[in-house]
Design a protein around this motif. Structure first.
Motif, PDB file in Angstrom:
ATOM      1  N   GLY A  56       0.805  -1.219   0.000  1.00 14.23           N
ATOM      2  CA  GLY A  56       0.000   0.000   0.000  1.00 14.23           C
ATOM      3  C   GLY A  56       0.836   1.265   0.000  1.00 14.23           C
ATOM      4  O   GLY A  56       0.279   2.364   0.005  1.00 14.23           O
ATOM      5  N   ALA A  57       2.152   1.119  -0.034  1.00 17.93           N
ATOM      6  CA  ALA A  57       3.017   2.301  -0.068  1.00 17.93           C
ATOM      7  C   ALA A  57       2.794   3.066  -1.363  1.00 17.93           C
ATOM      8  O   ALA A  57       2.476   2.477  -2.399  1.00 17.93           O
ATOM      9  N   THR A  58       2.957   4.373  -1.293  1.00 20.75           N
ATOM     10  CA  THR A  58       2.714   5.220  -2.453  1.00 20.75           C
ATOM     11  C   THR A  58       3.910   6.118  -2.734  1.00 20.75           C
ATOM     12  O   THR A  58       4.716   6.410  -1.852  1.00 20.75           O
ATOM     13  N   LEU A  59       3.986   6.546  -3.965  1.00 23.49           N
ATOM     14  CA  LEU A  59       5.064   7.420  -4.423  1.00 23.49           C
ATOM     15  C   LEU A  59       4.459   8.429  -5.378  1.00 23.49           C
ATOM     16  O   LEU A  59       3.630   8.065  -6.216  1.00 23.49           O
ATOM     17  N   TYR A  60       4.865   9.685  -5.257  1.00 20.95           N
ATOM     18  CA  TYR A  60       4.315  10.735  -6.104  1.00 20.95           C
ATOM     19  C   TYR A  60       5.424  11.574  -6.728  1.00 20.95           C
ATOM     20  O   TYR A  60       6.457  11.824  -6.104  1.00 20.95           O
ATOM     21  N   ALA A  61       5.163  12.033  -7.930  1.00 23.06           N
ATOM     22  CA  ALA A  61       6.039  13.025  -8.529  1.00 23.06           C
ATOM     23  C   ALA A  61       5.874  14.339  -7.771  1.00 23.06           C
ATOM     24  O   ALA A  61       4.783  14.653  -7.282  1.00 23.06           O
ATOM     25  N   ASP A  62       6.947  15.101  -7.691  1.00 23.67           N
ATOM     26  CA  ASP A  62       6.878  16.375  -6.963  1.00 23.67           C
ATOM     27  C   ASP A  62       5.826  17.302  -7.542  1.00 23.67           C
ATOM     28  O   ASP A  62       5.228  18.104  -6.812  1.00 23.67           O
ATOM     29  N   THR A  63       5.592  17.203  -8.832  1.00 33.38           N
ATOM     30  CA  THR A  63       4.660  18.112  -9.500  1.00 33.38           C
ATOM     31  C   THR A  63       3.212  17.876  -9.101  1.00 33.38           C
ATOM     32  O   THR A  63       2.360  18.745  -9.338  1.00 33.38           O
ATOM     33  N   VAL A  64       2.912  16.723  -8.496  1.00 30.75           N
ATOM     34  CA  VAL A  64       1.512  16.421  -8.158  1.00 30.75           C
ATOM     35  C   VAL A  64       1.301  16.182  -6.678  1.00 30.75           C
ATOM     36  O   VAL A  64       0.161  15.993  -6.229  1.00 30.75           O
ATOM     37  N   LYS A  65       2.372  16.202  -5.885  1.00 30.71           N
ATOM     38  CA  LYS A  65       2.231  15.958  -4.450  1.00 30.71           C
ATOM     39  C   LYS A  65       1.271  16.945  -3.826  1.00 30.71           C
ATOM     40  O   LYS A  65       1.330  18.137  -4.087  1.00 30.71           O
ATOM     41  N   GLY A  66       0.393  16.415  -2.987  1.00 31.69           N
ATOM     42  CA  GLY A  66      -0.588  17.256  -2.319  1.00 31.69           C
ATOM     43  C   GLY A  66      -1.838  17.507  -3.138  1.00 31.69           C
ATOM     44  O   GLY A  66      -2.831  18.029  -2.617  1.00 31.69           O
ATOM     45  N   ARG A  67      -1.812  17.154  -4.423  1.00 34.13           N
ATOM     46  CA  ARG A  67      -2.989  17.350  -5.285  1.00 34.13           C
ATOM     47  C   ARG A  67      -3.565  16.029  -5.780  1.00 34.13           C
ATOM     48  O   ARG A  67      -4.781  15.912  -5.948  1.00 34.13           O
ATOM     49  N   PHE A  68      -2.724  15.060  -6.039  1.00 31.79           N
ATOM     50  CA  PHE A  68      -3.161  13.764  -6.573  1.00 31.79           C
ATOM     51  C   PHE A  68      -3.038  12.700  -5.494  1.00 31.79           C
ATOM     52  O   PHE A  68      -2.109  12.731  -4.671  1.00 31.79           O
ATOM     53  N   THR A  69      -3.953  11.730  -5.536  1.00 32.28           N
ATOM     54  CA  THR A  69      -3.904  10.597  -4.620  1.00 32.28           C
ATOM     55  C   THR A  69      -4.139   9.308  -5.391  1.00 32.28           C
ATOM     56  O   THR A  69      -5.150   9.194  -6.105  1.00 32.28           O
ATOM     57  N   ILE A  70      -3.229   8.363  -5.220  1.00 36.00           N
ATOM     58  CA  ILE A  70      -3.394   7.045  -5.830  1.00 36.00           C
ATOM     59  C   ILE A  70      -3.911   6.090  -4.769  1.00 36.00           C
ATOM     60  O   ILE A  70      -3.504   6.158  -3.604  1.00 36.00           O
ATOM     61  N   SER A  71      -4.840   5.230  -5.172  1.00 35.26           N
ATOM     62  CA  SER A  71      -5.399   4.274  -4.222  1.00 35.26           C
ATOM     63  C   SER A  71      -5.787   3.003  -4.969  1.00 35.26           C
ATOM     64  O   SER A  71      -5.795   2.978  -6.203  1.00 35.26           O
ATOM     65  N   GLN A  72      -6.099   1.965  -4.207  1.00 33.97           N
ATOM     66  CA  GLN A  72      -6.487   0.701  -4.822  1.00 33.97           C
ATOM     67  C   GLN A  72      -7.726   0.146  -4.146  1.00 33.97           C
ATOM     68  O   GLN A  72      -7.972   0.396  -2.968  1.00 33.97           O
ATOM     69  N   GLU A  73      -8.492  -0.588  -4.917  1.00 35.43           N
ATOM     70  CA  GLU A  73      -9.656  -1.294  -4.404  1.00 35.43           C
ATOM     71  C   GLU A  73      -9.522  -2.727  -4.897  1.00 35.43           C
ATOM     72  O   GLU A  73      -9.897  -3.054  -6.025  1.00 35.43           O
ATOM     73  N   ASN A  74      -8.970  -3.568  -4.036  1.00 31.79           N
ATOM     74  CA  ASN A  74      -8.608  -4.919  -4.463  1.00 31.79           C
ATOM     75  C   ASN A  74      -9.815  -5.743  -4.907  1.00 31.79           C
ATOM     76  O   ASN A  74      -9.713  -6.537  -5.839  1.00 31.79           O
ATOM     77  N   ALA A  75     -10.944  -5.531  -4.252  1.00 30.26           N
ATOM     78  CA  ALA A  75     -12.129  -6.315  -4.590  1.00 30.26           C
ATOM     79  C   ALA A  75     -12.566  -6.074  -6.031  1.00 30.26           C
ATOM     80  O   ALA A  75     -13.218  -6.922  -6.644  1.00 30.26           O
ATOM     81  N   LYS A  76     -12.187  -4.907  -6.566  1.00 33.20           N
ATOM     82  CA  LYS A  76     -12.581  -4.570  -7.931  1.00 33.20           C
ATOM     83  C   LYS A  76     -11.399  -4.607  -8.885  1.00 33.20           C
ATOM     84  O   LYS A  76     -11.525  -4.209 -10.045  1.00 33.20           O
ATOM     85  N   ASN A  77     -10.221  -5.065  -8.376  1.00 27.63           N
ATOM     86  CA  ASN A  77      -9.010  -5.097  -9.212  1.00 27.63           C
ATOM     87  C   ASN A  77      -8.764  -3.747  -9.878  1.00 27.63           C
ATOM     88  O   ASN A  77      -8.435  -3.685 -11.073  1.00 27.63           O
ATOM     89  N   THR A  78      -8.924  -2.709  -9.102  1.00 25.43           N
ATOM     90  CA  THR A  78      -8.907  -1.360  -9.660  1.00 25.43           C
ATOM     91  C   THR A  78      -7.969  -0.459  -8.864  1.00 25.43           C
ATOM     92  O   THR A  78      -7.908  -0.560  -7.636  1.00 25.43           O
ATOM     93  N   ILE A  79      -7.253   0.386  -9.580  1.00 24.41           N
ATOM     94  CA  ILE A  79      -6.570   1.494  -8.919  1.00 24.41           C
ATOM     95  C   ILE A  79      -7.178   2.787  -9.424  1.00 24.41           C
ATOM     96  O   ILE A  79      -7.765   2.838 -10.518  1.00 24.41           O
ATOM     97  N   TYR A  80      -7.039   3.809  -8.607  1.00 24.11           N
ATOM     98  CA  TYR A  80      -7.616   5.111  -8.915  1.00 24.11           C
ATOM     99  C   TYR A  80      -6.537   6.183  -8.838  1.00 24.11           C
ATOM    100  O   TYR A  80      -5.535   6.034  -8.143  1.00 24.11           O
ATOM    101  N   LEU A  81      -6.795   7.271  -9.529  1.00 25.59           N
ATOM    102  CA  LEU A  81      -5.986   8.472  -9.371  1.00 25.59           C
ATOM    103  C   LEU A  81      -6.952   9.630  -9.186  1.00 25.59           C
ATOM    104  O   LEU A  81      -7.607  10.063 -10.141  1.00 25.59           O
ATOM    105  N   GLN A  82      -7.066  10.077  -7.955  1.00 26.68           N
ATOM    106  CA  GLN A  82      -7.892  11.249  -7.655  1.00 26.68           C
ATOM    107  C   GLN A  82      -7.042  12.484  -7.898  1.00 26.68           C
ATOM    108  O   GLN A  82      -5.988  12.640  -7.273  1.00 26.68           O
TER     109      GLN A  82
END
Length: 125
Positions: A56-82
């Motif tokens: 569940g560890a995450t990594l972000y480019a400096d250009t998007v830190k604080g604005r973008f969030t990556i997450s996963q929903e394993n039950a749906k085999n899906t990742i998201y980018l908010q």
């Protein structure tokens, strides 16, 4: 084989939000990391956010830190980018990628084995 399908792109004004989704099918159990990349014509592909599927560890480019969030929903085999507080410079084709590597190489794109077809994000000022 792993198939990746992105959705959620579109056109928004600066300051707006979008949520991208990436659904994985096939041998997803072989993947250890997933990421979002983006590319505009004439520029190199850029890593935006990455997630370790087991840690569940995450990594972000400096250009998007604080604005973008990556997450996963394993039950749906899906990742998201908010994506919040979008800026015109976020305009790009966004790609989902999956890696079967045992080590996390961050945004080194040649370590990602599977790629989606991309979804366009356009931010107007």
């Amino acid at each position: 084989q792993v198939q990746l399908v992105e959705s959620g792109g579109g056109s928004v004004q600066a300051g707006g939000s979008l949520r991208l989704s990436c659904v994985a099918s096939g041998r997803r159990d072989r993947t250890n990391y997933m990421a979002w990349f983006r590319q505009t014509p004439g520029k190199e592909r850029e890593g935006v956010a990455s997630i370790g599927l087991r840690s569940g560890a995450t990594l972000y480019a400096d250009t998007v830190k604080g604005r973008f969030t990556i997450s996963q929903e394993n039950a749906k085999n899906t990742i998201y980018l908010q994506m919040n507080n979008l800026k015109p410079e976020d305009t790009a084709q966004y790609y989902c990628a999956a890696s079967t590597q045992g080590l996390w190489y961050g945004f080194q794109d040649d370590t990602f084995d599977y790629w989606g077809q991309g979804t366009q994000v356009t931010v107007s000022s």
